[in-house]
Design an enzyme around this catalytic site. Structure first.
Site, PDB file in Angstrom:
ATOM      1  CE  LYS A   1      -3.551   2.450   2.566  1.00 27.57           C
ATOM      2  NZ  LYS A   1      -4.621   2.353   3.558  1.00 27.57           N
TER       3      LYS A   1
ATOM      4  NE  ARG B   1      -5.780   9.646   3.571  1.00 28.91           N
ATOM      5  CZ  ARG B   1      -4.481   9.876   3.373  1.00 28.91           C
ATOM      6  NH1 ARG B   1      -4.026  11.127   3.345  1.00 28.91           N
ATOM      7  NH2 ARG B   1      -3.635   8.882   3.200  1.00 28.91           N
TER       8      ARG B   1
ATOM      9  CE  LYS C   1      -3.589   8.015   6.858  1.00 29.85           C
ATOM     10  NZ  LYS C   1      -4.745   7.095   6.741  1.00 29.85           N
TER      11      LYS C   1
ATOM     12  CD  GLU D   1       6.074  -3.674   3.579  1.00 29.54           C
ATOM     13  OE1 GLU D   1       5.388  -4.520   4.188  1.00 29.54           O
ATOM     14  OE2 GLU D   1       6.562  -2.675   4.148  1.00 29.54           O
TER      15      GLU D   1
ATOM     16  CE  LYS E   1      -6.156   1.877  -0.473  1.00 30.59           C
ATOM     17  NZ  LYS E   1      -6.636   1.888   0.881  1.00 30.59           N
TER      18      LYS E   1
ATOM     19  CB  SER F   1     -11.579   7.346  -3.111  1.00 29.42           C
ATOM     20  OG  SER F   1     -10.365   7.820  -2.550  1.00 29.42           O
TER      21      SER F   1
ATOM     22  CE1 TYR G   1     -14.959   3.086  -2.494  1.00 27.12           C
ATOM     23  CE2 TYR G   1     -13.031   3.635  -3.820  1.00 27.12           C
ATOM     24  CZ  TYR G   1     -13.601   3.380  -2.593  1.00 27.12           C
ATOM     25  OH  TYR G   1     -12.826   3.403  -1.468  1.00 27.12           O
TER      26      TYR G   1
HETATM   27  C1  PBG Z   1      -7.163   3.636   5.736  1.00 30.92           C
HETATM   28  C2  PBG Z   1      -7.591   3.370   4.357  1.00 30.92           C
HETATM   29  C3  PBG Z   1      -7.463   4.260   3.299  1.00 30.92           C
HETATM   30  C4  PBG Z   1      -8.052   3.659   2.187  1.00 30.92           C
HETATM   31  C5  PBG Z   1      -8.504   2.403   2.583  1.00 30.92           C
HETATM   32  N1  PBG Z   1      -8.193   2.224   3.938  1.00 30.92           N
HETATM   33  C6  PBG Z   1      -6.932   5.648   3.271  1.00 30.92           C
HETATM   34  C7  PBG Z   1      -5.603   5.897   3.808  1.00 30.92           C
HETATM   35  O1  PBG Z   1      -4.745   5.033   3.931  1.00 30.92           O
HETATM   36  O2  PBG Z   1      -5.392   7.060   4.147  1.00 30.92           O
HETATM   37  C8  PBG Z   1      -8.163   4.321   0.853  1.00 30.92           C
HETATM   38  C9  PBG Z   1      -9.227   3.840  -0.054  1.00 30.92           C
HETATM   39  C10 PBG Z   1      -9.563   4.750  -1.158  1.00 30.92           C
HETATM   40  O3  PBG Z   1      -8.958   5.824  -1.364  1.00 30.92           O
HETATM   41  O4  PBG Z   1     -10.487   4.400  -1.887  1.00 30.92           O
HETATM   42  N2  PBG Z   1      -6.508   2.697   6.447  1.00 30.92           N
END
Ligand code: PBG
Length: 337
Positions: free
Chosen positions: A204, A214, A231, A247, A262, A288, A327
């Protein structure tokens, strides 16, 4: 005088013959998508009769539990058989250690039961991370401006157990702490949840494509002194490729049943590398921001929504995805059925 035909070269071989009609194209097509490929992310909120559109995710909604029940029935009827649950937690229940995440009567725990009650065969996966529960909007516990790895793992394992007890089929840790898969697997085994699976967000990346998500959960890192603004100390640097394999292999060793890359589209090289390196199913999360970009361009009339959506989803599967969290799941199933 006729030119001598040389075997296996033009003009004996003309690749366009295999593209000359939709029938021949469909006969030889290498990648086909079906409802079986999709995992549907769902956002859940407290309240009654709530179906509110997420501003930066047109035609995508947050549901209260009563409407979540009807939504999953609709999904099942369309052939969409797996969901990934996220909850939006009220501010007054947030703290640094995510206490509310362990509440057996919390929103996530009730959402799992709601889905199972209204549609018993629906496969339920749950997000495991502290950010929706964190007063600082981070995936882990913070101390002196740092995200504390091992203490966070303890909460993630308890959270996973709580989801398993509520009826989740898979837990999906999305936090990127080191060693969390091992901690989660160990606790689930100790407590007898041998059949509860783990889908690890193993590669990720620290991505700007998560913005609309968010917004959906009101879970962005807070703008406060001594709180990291991003992050990047736990999610991966998007410049790295080999690190994704490290990972992912570590997560499999620790007990991940499914691994994930992701975001999706900008990371398809990683998807193929991972697919070639592992012997477990690979999930891809089309996030998203990817959804928002296409919706916005289509709204302006600049892109053909359905055509671009298909192209992107087929590309994700072609790159190596066994599972696509998207989505667009409902949109695409309507289009192909
Ligand atoms: C948080 C999480 C995130 C997403 C899924 N779980 C956001 C982040 O890591 O800040 C993102 C999913 C998306 O953008 O559709 N643990």
């Amino acid at each position: 005088m006729r030119t001598k035909l040389i075997y296996n070269m033009y003009p004996l071989r003309r690749n366009r013959r295999l593209r000359s009609s939709e029938v021949i194209r469909s006969l030889i097509r290498e990648t086909i998508i079906s409802p079986n490929d999709f995992l549907v992310p769902l956002f859940v909120v407290e309240g009654k009769s709530i179906k509110e559109e997420i501003t930066s995710m047109p035609n995508y909604y947050r549901f209260s539990l009563d409407l979540l029940a009807s939504e999953v029935k609709e999904l099942w009827a369309m052939g969409l058989k797996s969901v990934l649950l996220f909850v939006k937690v009220p501010d007054n229940l947030k703290d640094n250690v995510g206490s509310e995440a362990l509440n057996p009567k919390g929103l996530m725990q009730r959402a799992i039961k709601t889905v199972k009650d209204s549609c018993p065969e629906m496969l339920v996966m749950t997000d495991v991370a502290l950010d929706p529960y964190s007063s600082f909007g981070h995936d882990g516990i913070i101390s002196e401006g740092k995200i504390i790895n091992d203490d966070t793992n303890g909460v993630l394992a308890e959270m996973s157990l709580s989801h398993a007890m509520a009826g989740a089929d898979f837990v999906a840790p999305s936090d990127m702490m080191d060693g969390r898969i091992f901690e989660i697997r160990s606790l689930l085994e100790d407590e007898g949840f041998h059949d509860t699976g783990i889908m690890s967000y193993s590669a990720k990346y620290a991505s700007a494509f998560y913005g609309p998500f968010r917004d959906a959960l009101d879970s962005a890192p807070v703008d406060q002194q001594n709180i990291p603004k991003d992050k990047k100390t736990y999610q991966m640097d998007f410049a790295n490729r080999d690190e994704a394999i490290k990972e992912t292999l570590m997560d499999i060793q620790e007990g991940a049943d499914i691994v994930m890359v992701k975001p999706g589209l900008s990371y398809l090289d990683i998807v193929r590398d991972v697919r070639n390196a592992v012997d477990v199913p690979v999930a891809v999360y089309q996030v998203s921001g990817e959804y928002a970009m296409l919706k916005a361009a289509a709204e302006k009339g600049w892109l053909d929504h359905d055509a671009v959506m298909m192209e992107q989803l087929v590309s994700i599967k072609r790159a190596g995805a066994h599972i696509i969290a998207s989505y667009f799941s409902k949109d695409v199933v309507k289009l192909i059925s």
